[in-house]
Structures are given as structure tokens and as C-alpha cells.
Scaffold this motif. Structure first.
Motif, PDB file in Angstrom:
ATOM      1  N   LEU A 113      -9.464  -3.376  -6.665  1.00 34.62           N
ATOM      2  CA  LEU A 113      -8.648  -4.043  -5.459  1.00 34.62           C
ATOM      3  C   LEU A 113      -7.549  -3.133  -5.225  1.00 34.62           C
ATOM      4  O   LEU A 113      -7.308  -2.828  -4.176  1.00 34.62           O
ATOM      5  CB  LEU A 113      -7.954  -5.167  -6.138  1.00 34.62           C
ATOM      6  CG  LEU A 113      -8.905  -6.565  -6.412  1.00 34.62           C
ATOM      7  CD1 LEU A 113      -8.097  -7.518  -6.993  1.00 34.62           C
ATOM      8  CD2 LEU A 113      -9.324  -6.887  -5.087  1.00 34.62           C
ATOM      9  N   ARG A 114      -6.896  -2.163  -6.130  1.00 37.32           N
ATOM     10  CA  ARG A 114      -6.005  -1.200  -5.971  1.00 37.32           C
ATOM     11  C   ARG A 114      -6.504  -0.055  -4.974  1.00 37.32           C
ATOM     12  O   ARG A 114      -5.800   0.397  -4.042  1.00 37.32           O
ATOM     13  CB  ARG A 114      -5.313  -0.638  -7.151  1.00 37.32           C
ATOM     14  CG  ARG A 114      -4.544  -1.618  -7.715  1.00 37.32           C
ATOM     15  CD  ARG A 114      -3.585  -0.779  -9.298  1.00 37.32           C
ATOM     16  NE  ARG A 114      -2.907  -1.775  -9.504  1.00 37.32           N
ATOM     17  CZ  ARG A 114      -3.261  -2.553 -10.847  1.00 37.32           C
ATOM     18  NH1 ARG A 114      -4.427  -2.193 -11.366  1.00 37.32           N
ATOM     19  NH2 ARG A 114      -2.393  -3.304 -11.395  1.00 37.32           N
ATOM     20  N   ARG A 143      -4.830  -0.055  -0.898  1.00 37.67           N
ATOM     21  CA  ARG A 143      -3.802   1.166  -0.712  1.00 37.67           C
ATOM     22  C   ARG A 143      -2.834   1.095  -1.961  1.00 37.67           C
ATOM     23  O   ARG A 143      -1.797   1.549  -1.682  1.00 37.67           O
ATOM     24  CB  ARG A 143      -3.519   1.232   0.475  1.00 37.67           C
ATOM     25  CG  ARG A 143      -4.294   1.318   1.604  1.00 37.67           C
ATOM     26  CD  ARG A 143      -3.542   1.585   2.963  1.00 37.67           C
ATOM     27  NE  ARG A 143      -4.834   1.819   4.067  1.00 37.67           N
ATOM     28  CZ  ARG A 143      -4.293   2.173   5.107  1.00 37.67           C
ATOM     29  NH1 ARG A 143      -3.070   2.684   5.509  1.00 37.67           N
ATOM     30  NH2 ARG A 143      -5.071   2.459   6.054  1.00 37.67           N
ATOM     31  N   GLY A 144      -3.251   0.399  -3.166  1.00 41.54           N
ATOM     32  CA  GLY A 144      -2.180   0.663  -4.113  1.00 41.54           C
ATOM     33  C   GLY A 144      -1.129  -0.183  -3.830  1.00 41.54           C
ATOM     34  O   GLY A 144      -0.147  -0.164  -4.854  1.00 41.54           O
ATOM     35  N   GLU A 145      -1.153  -1.287  -2.856  1.00 40.68           N
ATOM     36  CA  GLU A 145      -0.099  -2.297  -2.539  1.00 40.68           C
ATOM     37  C   GLU A 145       0.084  -3.340  -3.730  1.00 40.68           C
ATOM     38  O   GLU A 145      -0.845  -4.147  -3.615  1.00 40.68           O
ATOM     39  CB  GLU A 145      -0.084  -2.847  -1.448  1.00 40.68           C
ATOM     40  CG  GLU A 145       0.195  -1.796  -0.190  1.00 40.68           C
ATOM     41  CD  GLU A 145       1.502  -1.705   0.008  1.00 40.68           C
ATOM     42  OE1 GLU A 145       2.562  -2.124  -0.540  1.00 40.68           O
ATOM     43  OE2 GLU A 145       1.567  -0.653   1.052  1.00 40.68           O
ATOM     44  N   GLU A 146       0.707  -3.152  -4.872  1.00 44.23           N
ATOM     45  CA  GLU A 146       0.617  -4.164  -6.013  1.00 44.23           C
ATOM     46  C   GLU A 146       0.640  -5.573  -5.756  1.00 44.23           C
ATOM     47  O   GLU A 146       0.010  -6.413  -6.054  1.00 44.23           O
ATOM     48  CB  GLU A 146       1.667  -3.748  -6.819  1.00 44.23           C
ATOM     49  CG  GLU A 146       1.435  -4.410  -8.454  1.00 44.23           C
ATOM     50  CD  GLU A 146       0.078  -3.884  -9.028  1.00 44.23           C
ATOM     51  OE1 GLU A 146      -0.291  -4.802  -9.693  1.00 44.23           O
ATOM     52  OE2 GLU A 146      -0.517  -2.971  -8.599  1.00 44.23           O
ATOM     53  N   GLY A 173       0.311  -1.535   3.836  1.00 48.41           N
ATOM     54  CA  GLY A 173       0.284  -0.465   4.177  1.00 48.41           C
ATOM     55  C   GLY A 173       1.516   0.268   5.307  1.00 48.41           C
ATOM     56  O   GLY A 173       1.999   1.309   5.503  1.00 48.41           O
ATOM     57  N   ASN A 174       1.862  -0.971   6.282  1.00 45.21           N
ATOM     58  CA  ASN A 174       2.741  -0.642   7.372  1.00 45.21           C
ATOM     59  C   ASN A 174       3.818  -1.731   7.248  1.00 45.21           C
ATOM     60  O   ASN A 174       4.490  -1.862   8.394  1.00 45.21           O
ATOM     61  CB  ASN A 174       2.176  -0.789   8.719  1.00 45.21           C
ATOM     62  CG  ASN A 174       0.888   0.158   8.933  1.00 45.21           C
ATOM     63  OD1 ASN A 174      -0.313  -0.081   9.140  1.00 45.21           O
ATOM     64  ND2 ASN A 174       1.471   1.508   8.625  1.00 45.21           N
TER      65      ASN A 174
END
Length: 383
Positions: free
Chosen positions: A265-266, A270-273, A361-362
Motif C-alpha cells: 500500500l505504501r 506514494r508513502g502517504e501514511e 501527493g498533492n
């Protein structure tokens, strides 16, 4: 020596074969256990809880919620359990005007600045919008209160017995705004809708237009969703395969080790916890997935031309509309930008280099844009 080599090879091959058999058997047992728990035991537990014979489901998300989502509330909206993020204005930063005016009847006094209400896309778990809402709140100097209203049935804490059509979700948002205005009838609102949430925001203009000072429509899917590049192949999938997809998605937590699933999932998110935890704890659930996929299916089949009444309300208040399209968006073709400019020439139309799912991400970038647009409505704000 030849016999020794053959014997060693046979032993090695036999050991490796036994290892693979054990490995396959363990995965098979995990799959069987997962499907048994998903298909048989989960419905049984739901029936027992409905009858009062079993306590509420344990929420392993609670510690993460308390730490990362301190403003998350679980409340009833229109009679349905709903996740609502409410970040209040900081009394130490906000104007003292509200305190002075509200001494005798504090509940009747509107806040000194517009309240921001965010409607999510699909899936509509409020947890996806935590960072965006926080950044927006911080950019306001903590003087603006922010709400994120999750879709009914789109989280593990707000499951529904039956899936909801996207129009039912519009009624759900209408009930939330109505409750806000019952508390403070003169409250000013900035509605922010993402994807299908943008269409929901437009639908509320007819009833609440007098209180709404701005509507931000971010990556808006307000017409012909099923005819978009993404919609053309997703529409039949959501219509015919949503139950198998719901089973498959929910079974991942029963089949894959937790650390493997979270690592996957990470990598995808994009690593967005905040997004990883929201998908893991909310979205990978049979009832939640079924609800989100059913809602998506109704969007594809039901939302064609913008309804005449919605278009009329939006046209009469087009000066309040701020459209923000992504440069590349498989859900919103570029010709939709021109359609909107033609339909609502008095509105603002922007095209930005962001993803459709900007909350991954944004989020910080979009919060900056949202704040700049809000400041134009309330120009006496700080930076």
C-alpha cells in the motif's frame, strides 16, 4: 561419489519439495480461513450485533485515530453513522469579535469567517482528507473551522446494511449542512467538493445558496462520468464484478501478512501514511468496498447530462463557483473544461498540474490553492 551426489541431490530436492508443499498448504489454510471468516462468520457477527447478542466490533484503528486524526468524530448525520472531521477555529487566533457578539446567545451567533465544508470523492472515507484539511486550517492561521463529511458507509465505523446510491449520499450531505444552519442560521459556508463531491456541492446550492459564499469544485465529475476514458472500462466492471472485487479486496487482510500488505500500500500510495492507514483500516472491508463500488456504479449509469435544476441553480450563482481541473485526468476529459466555461462564463476555471486523487501527493499544494481562493471571498484575512 556419484551415489553421494545423487543422494545429496535427492535429499535437497525432497526437502525443497516439502518446504514448498508446506508453504502452499499454509497459504491455502489462510485463504480458506479468510473466506470462511469473510463469507460465513462476518454476516453471523452482524446479525448477532443487530440482535444485541454481541458487542461492537473492536476498532484496531482507534489508537491511530487518536494520534493522527484527533479531530475525527463519529456522529449521526441524517440518521446514519458518519465519520466527520471537525477542526475548529483556534480561539486564540480567531477574532475576538465572535466572543463579544456571542455573550448572550453564543449558539445563535455566526462565526466571524466562513466555515469550510468538504465533500469527498469516491471512495469517501474522511481519513483520506485529513492532511488536506489540516494544511488548509494551518494556512488560515487556524482562524477557519473546517469540516470533512465522509460518505455514509465508507468507513469501518459507519457500515450500512444496504449500499447507498450516489443520490442518497447527496441527501446525506444536505442533512449535514441543514444541521449546521439549524445551530447558526446566518453561518456563511465555503463548500469544497472533490470529484463526485463537486456534484454534491452544486446540488446544495438550490437550498442553501443564501449561506454559501463560494463553491470550490476540485477535479469535478459533474457530467458523463461513464463516458470518460476511465469510466468506459470501469463502468461494466463496477456493474458486473463489484461483489467479487469486494470479496477479493477484503480477503487481502486475511491472506497477506500485515507488514507485506502495508508495504504494498505504501508503494502504491506514494508513502502517504494517512492514505495507507485509511485504506488498510477502512477500505479493505467487504461492506465498505461493496458500498463504494455500488455508489461508483450508480454514478456511471446515472450521471449523464447535468440535471436542469442543478444547472439552473449553478448558473444563477456562477460568480461563487471556482472550478479546478487537473491537466491530465482520465475521469474528466479536457473538453469538459470548455463545456464548463461555456455553461458558466461568470465562474472561475483553473487547470493545474495535480492528480485527480490530489489527496495522495498533492494535498498540500491543493490546500494552498483553496486558501488563496477563500481569501478572495474574505480578503481581510492574514497570510
Amino acid at each position: 561419489s556419484c551415489k553421494t551426489l545423487l543422494l545429496t541431490g535427492a535429499i535437497g530436492f525432497g526437502t525443497m519439495s516439502i518446504g514448498w508443499l508446506l508453504y502452499a498448504a499454509s497459504w491455502w489454510l489462510l485463504v480458506v480461513h479468510g473466506l470462511w471468516d469473510l463469507v460465513v462468520m462476518s454476516p453471523v457477527r452482524r446479525v448477532l450485533r443487530a440482535a444485541g447478542l454481541l458487542g461492537p466490533a473492536p476498532c484496531h484503528y482507534s489508537k491511530y485515530l487518536q494520534k493522527q486524526h484527533p479531530y475525527m468524530q463519529h456522529k449521526r448525520v441524517g440518521g446514519l453513522l458518519t465519520d466527520v472531521i471537525h477542526i475548529p477555529a483556534d480561539a486564540t487566533s480567531a477574532s475576538d469579535e465572535a466572543q463579544q457578539r456571542g455573550k448572550r446567545h453564543p449558539k445563535r451567533q455566526p462565526p466571524p469567517h466562513p466555515s469550510v465544508v468538504i465533500f469527498p470523492g469516491n471512495p469517501g472515507a474522511a481519513g483520506f482528507y485529513t492532511q488536506y484539511a489540516r494544511h488548509l486550517h494551518e494556512r488560515s492561521g487556524r482562524t477557519v473551522e473546517v469540516y470533512v463529511v465522509g460518505h455514509a458507509g465508507h468507513s469501518a465505523r459507519s457500515k450500512l446494511a444496504r449500499p447507498h446510491h450516489y443520490e442518497a449520499q447527496i441527501d446525506h450531505k444536505r442533512a449535514f449542512v441543514r444541521s449546521l444552519l439549524q445551530e447558526q442560521p446566518h453561518r456563511q459556508l465555503v463548500l469544497i467538493g472533490h470529484s463526485i463531491g463537486a456534484f454534491m456541492a452544486l446540488c446544495l446550492l438550490g437550498e442553501f445558496g443564501a449561506n454559501v459564499v463560494q463553491v470550490q469544485l476540485l477535479c469535478p465529475t459533474v457530467q458523463h462520468i461513464g463516458a470518460s476514458p476511465q469510466g468506459r472500462w470501469m463502468s461494466p466492471v463496477l456493474h458486473y464484478a463489484r461483489l467479487p472485487l469486494s470479496l477479493l479486496g477484503a480477503s487481502l487482510k486475511h491472506v497477506l501478512p500485515h507488514f507485506v500488505l502495508k508495504r504494498l500500500l505504501r508503494a502504491h500510495l506514494r508513502g502517504e501514511e494517512h492514505a495507507v492507514q485509511t485504506v488498510y483500516h477502512d477500505l479493505l472491508d467487504f461492506d465498505v468496498l461493496r458500498n463504494a463500488l455500488y455508489m461508483g456504479s450508480t454514478e456511471m449509469r446515472g450521471l449523464k447530462e447535468m440535471p436542469a435544476d442543478v444547472r439552473k441553480w449553478a448558473h444563477s450563482q456562477q460568480g461563487k463557483l471556482v472550478w479546478c481541473f487537473a491537466e491530465t485526468d482520465s475521469w474528466v476529459p479536457t473538453h469538459h473544461h470548455d463545456d464548463i466555461r461555456e455553461m458558466f462564463p461568470g465562474s472561475q476555471v483553473h487547470v493545474k498540474d495535480v492528480r485527480h486523487a490530489f489527496v495522495i501527493g498533492n494535498g498540500e499544494e491543493m490546500s494552498q490553492l483553496s486558501w488563496e481562493w477563500i481569501r478572495r471571498v474574505d480578503p481581510g484575512r492574514g497570510t
